[in-house]
Design an enzyme around this catalytic site. Structure first.
Site, PDB file in Angstrom:
ATOM      1  N   ASP A  57       0.866  -1.183   0.000  1.00  0.00           N
ATOM      2  CA  ASP A  57       0.000   0.000   0.000  1.00  0.00           C
ATOM      3  C   ASP A  57       0.901   1.231   0.000  1.00  0.00           C
ATOM      4  O   ASP A  57       2.113   1.133   0.214  1.00  0.00           O
ATOM      5  CB  ASP A  57      -0.889  -0.006   1.260  1.00  0.00           C
ATOM      6  N   THR A  76      -6.044   2.863  -5.001  1.00  0.00           N
ATOM      7  CA  THR A  76      -5.483   3.717  -6.046  1.00  0.00           C
ATOM      8  C   THR A  76      -4.549   2.903  -6.944  1.00  0.00           C
ATOM      9  O   THR A  76      -4.653   2.953  -8.174  1.00  0.00           O
ATOM     10  CB  THR A  76      -4.713   4.893  -5.407  1.00  0.00           C
ATOM     11  N   HIS A  93      -7.412   3.038   3.602  1.00  0.00           N
ATOM     12  CA  HIS A  93      -7.334   3.787   4.864  1.00  0.00           C
ATOM     13  C   HIS A  93      -8.715   3.950   5.517  1.00  0.00           C
ATOM     14  O   HIS A  93      -8.803   4.125   6.729  1.00  0.00           O
ATOM     15  CB  HIS A  93      -6.778   5.199   4.632  1.00  0.00           C
TER      16      HIS A  93
END
Ligand code: DGL
Length: 285
Positions: free
Chosen positions: A11, A76, A187
Site C-alpha cells: 500500500d 489507487t 485507509h
C-alpha cells in the site's frame, strides 16, 4: 514456487493494514511481507504513470523477497497499476477494487451505491465500470475524500475535526438515499466507526478488504499455492520512511505484538533507477 513461500502485500502507507487484518483472519498460515510506501504517500493525487512506477518498484522489492503471490492493498494502485503489473508478472496478483465492487453489488437493494476514495480512484471511474458490468441499473455516486488519508496517517480517528470532515464529504451522498457505501480506499475502514455514526444504519459500509481476502484464497487454491502447513508465521513489515510511527499505528490496528515483534525495516528507493522501462519483471509466456 513453494506453497510455504510468503505472500506480498503493499500500500502507499498504513492503509493496507486493513487488508492485512482480513488476510490474517482468513489465511492464518500465510506469512505476509508488507510494504508501506510511507515516504511517498499519498498516491491518490498522483498520475497513473507515477503510481505504476512506484508499484513496479515495490513489486520488484517483493519479488526479491521471493513472494509467491501479491495483494495490492491500495485502491489507487489497484485502479491504476493492476492491469500493467498483471501482464508483467509470472505470479498471481490481485487488487481490492473488483472484489469491493462485487460485494457492493450484492449488498444494495435500491441499486444506489456511494463510492468514496482518493481523487485518482474516483476519477478513474473503475468502481462504476465494475458495478455496471454486474448490474447496469445501479446508480453510482462517487466522491473523492482526500483529507481522510492524512487524518488516518495522523491517528486522528475519533476526533471532532475528523467528524466535521466526514460530514462535509458525505452529507451529499446520504441525501442521494444510497443504501451501500464502498470504502474505496484502504485507509477508510479505520474510520468506519465514525463514518457509520454519521451515515446511519440504513447505509451498509462495504469494506473491499474482506471480499479481497476471500478471493485471494481462491486464487491461491487455483494455483496450488495455499499454505496448508499449520504454523504461526513471522510476518515482516517494511516501509520507505518513518518506521516508528508506522509500527505504533499499525500495532493499534492489528493487535498487540504483531508489528513490533517483527521490527519495521526501511527500504529506500531513492538511489534506485526509477525509469519504469528499465524494470525487468518477467513476462508471461
Ligand atoms: N490507501 C490508498 C488507497 O486505498 C490511498 C492512500 C493514498 O492516497 O495514498 O487508495
Amino acid at each position: 514456487m513453494s506453497s510455504s513461500a510468503p505472500i506480498g502485500v503493499f500500500d502507499s502507507g498504513i492503509g493496507g493494514t486493513t487488508v492485512v487484518k482480513e488476510l490474517m483472519a482468513s489465511l492464518p498460515n500465510e506469512k505476509i511481507i508488507y510494504f508501506g510506501d510511507t515516504a511517498r504517500v499519498p498516491y491518490g493525487n498522483k498520475s497513473a504513470g507515477t503510481v505504476i512506477m512506484y508499484s513496479r518498484q515495490i513489486v520488484r522489492f517483493l519479488l526479491e523477497k521471493k513472494v509467491k503471490a501479491i495483494v495490492i492493498a491500495c485502491n489507487t494502485a489497484s485502479a491504476l497499476a493492476l492491469d500493467a503489473l498483471k501482464s508483467e508478472l509470472e505470479i498471481p496478483i490481485i487488487g481490492v477494487v473488483k472484489p469491493g465492487a462485487k460485494a457492493a453489488a450484492e449488498v444494495t437493494k435500491c441499486n444506489k451505491i456511494g463510492v468514496i476514495g482518493t481523487r485518482a480512484t474516483i476519477n478513474s471511474g473503475i468502481y462504476k465500470e465494475f458495478l455496471h458490468k454486474t448490474n447496469p441499473d445501479i446508480q453510482v455516486f462517487g466522491k473523492a475524500c482526500p483529507l481522510f488519508v492524512p487524518l488516518v496517517e495522523e491517528g486522528w480517528i475519533s476526533d471532532d475535526i475528523t467528524r466535521q470532515v466526514i460530514h462535509r464529504y458525505l452529507d451529499e451522498l446520504v441525501e442521494k438515499e444510497i443504501d451501500a457505501l464502498v470504502l474505496g480506499c484502504t485507509h477508510y475502514p479505520i474510520l468506519a466507526g465514525e463514518i457509520g455514526k454519521i451515515t446511519g444504519e440504513g447505509i451498509t459500509l462495504v469494506n473491499p478488504a474482506f471480499e479481497c481476502a476471500k478471493e485471494f484464497r481462491y486464487l491461491l487454491e487455483e494455483n496450488d499455492l495455499l499454505c496448508e502447513e499449520e504454523r504461526i508465521p513471522e510476518h515482516e513489515f517494511y516501509v520507505s520512511d518513518g518506521p516508528k510511527a508506522f509500527a505504533e499505528l499499525a500495532e493499534s490496528f492489528l493487535g498487540e505484538g504483531i508489528v513490533k515483534r517483527t521490527n519495521v525495516a526501511v527500504h529506500n528507493f531513492e538511489n534506485e533507477d526509477s525509469d519504469i522501462k528499465t524494470y525487468q519483471i518477467k513476462r508471461r509466456g
